[in-house]
Design a protein around this motif. Structure first.
Motif, PDB file in Angstrom:
ATOM      1  N   GLU A  48       0.833  -1.201   0.000  1.00 32.99           N
ATOM      2  CA  GLU A  48       0.000   0.000   0.000  1.00 32.99           C
ATOM      3  C   GLU A  48       0.875   1.262   0.000  1.00 32.99           C
ATOM      4  O   GLU A  48       0.569   2.242  -0.671  1.00 32.99           O
ATOM      5  N   HIS A  49       1.976   1.233   0.740  1.00 39.56           N
ATOM      6  CA  HIS A  49       2.886   2.382   0.806  1.00 39.56           C
ATOM      7  C   HIS A  49       3.512   2.663  -0.560  1.00 39.56           C
ATOM      8  O   HIS A  49       3.708   3.825  -0.926  1.00 39.56           O
ATOM      9  N   TYR A  51       2.204   2.046  -3.551  1.00 40.50           N
ATOM     10  CA  TYR A  51       1.214   2.652  -4.447  1.00 40.50           C
ATOM     11  C   TYR A  51       0.836   4.068  -4.012  1.00 40.50           C
ATOM     12  O   TYR A  51       0.557   4.925  -4.842  1.00 40.50           O
ATOM     13  N   LYS A  52       0.861   4.318  -2.712  1.00 37.37           N
ATOM     14  CA  LYS A  52       0.645   5.686  -2.239  1.00 37.37           C
ATOM     15  C   LYS A  52       1.795   6.563  -2.743  1.00 37.37           C
ATOM     16  O   LYS A  52       1.593   7.706  -3.135  1.00 37.37           O
ATOM     17  N   TYR A  97      -5.060  -1.586  -4.787  1.00 38.05           N
ATOM     18  CA  TYR A  97      -4.227  -0.459  -4.374  1.00 38.05           C
ATOM     19  C   TYR A  97      -4.510   0.825  -5.159  1.00 38.05           C
ATOM     20  O   TYR A  97      -3.813   1.814  -4.992  1.00 38.05           O
ATOM     21  N   SER A 100      -5.095   3.617  -2.824  1.00 36.41           N
ATOM     22  CA  SER A 100      -3.844   4.068  -2.198  1.00 36.41           C
ATOM     23  C   SER A 100      -3.124   5.045  -3.109  1.00 36.41           C
ATOM     24  O   SER A 100      -2.580   6.051  -2.650  1.00 36.41           O
ATOM     25  N   TRP A 131     -10.323   9.911   3.191  1.00 34.35           N
ATOM     26  CA  TRP A 131      -8.880  10.078   3.238  1.00 34.35           C
ATOM     27  C   TRP A 131      -8.428  10.841   4.456  1.00 34.35           C
ATOM     28  O   TRP A 131      -9.161  11.650   5.012  1.00 34.35           O
TER      29      TRP A 131
END
Length: 139
Positions: A48-49, A51-52, A97, A100, A131
């Protein structure tokens, strides 16, 4: 703090490596960046990190290319269309994701463009209240 350190490192790799692939429309290579870094870390929860970070990298690129002061009536439609295309890059993320990526994108000044230029994208309208509004991507 070890977990936060890993998360931030994976996030930065998403910004620096994954986002550049997405901006080049090489989505499979961008996804591979995330797959590889997560495999190396041994922590699948960190994807997830990455793709963020990809979303954040896209947003930082947009911020470097556009200035609100340079948008006028003559180029407004064109700029809105271009920004919408950058937003849609997140749709090419690995299925779970995508959100994300959007969260990373809206952690940049892209959110200001989106609001001030009155860009509308259905998925964003459905997601934005969920968010973390305090999240901010810095280059």
């Amino acid at each position: 703090n070890k977990s936060n350190c890993y998360g931030f490192l994976v996030f930065r790799i998403g910004i620096n490596e994954g986002a550049t692939r997405f901006l080049s429309h090489d989505f499979e290579e961008g996804k591979k960046v995330c797959d590889d870094v997560v495999a190396l870390s041994g922590r699948t929860d960190l994807k997830e990190h990455c793709y963020k970070g990809i979303g954040g990298g896209i947003g930082l690129f947009v911020d470097s290319e556009y200035a609100l002061t340079e948008i006028n009536e003559e180029n407004l439609f064109s700029v809105k269309k271009q920004l919408l295309e950058y937003l849609k890059l997140c749709e090419k993320s690995e299925g779970r994701y995508v959100d994300s990526c959007f969260a990373g994108l809206f952690g940049t000044k892209f959110a200001k463009f989106y609001d001030l230029l009155k860009i509308y994208y259905e998925r964003i309208e459905q997601l934005s209240p969920s968010w973390d509004n305090d999240f901010e991507v810095v280059g």
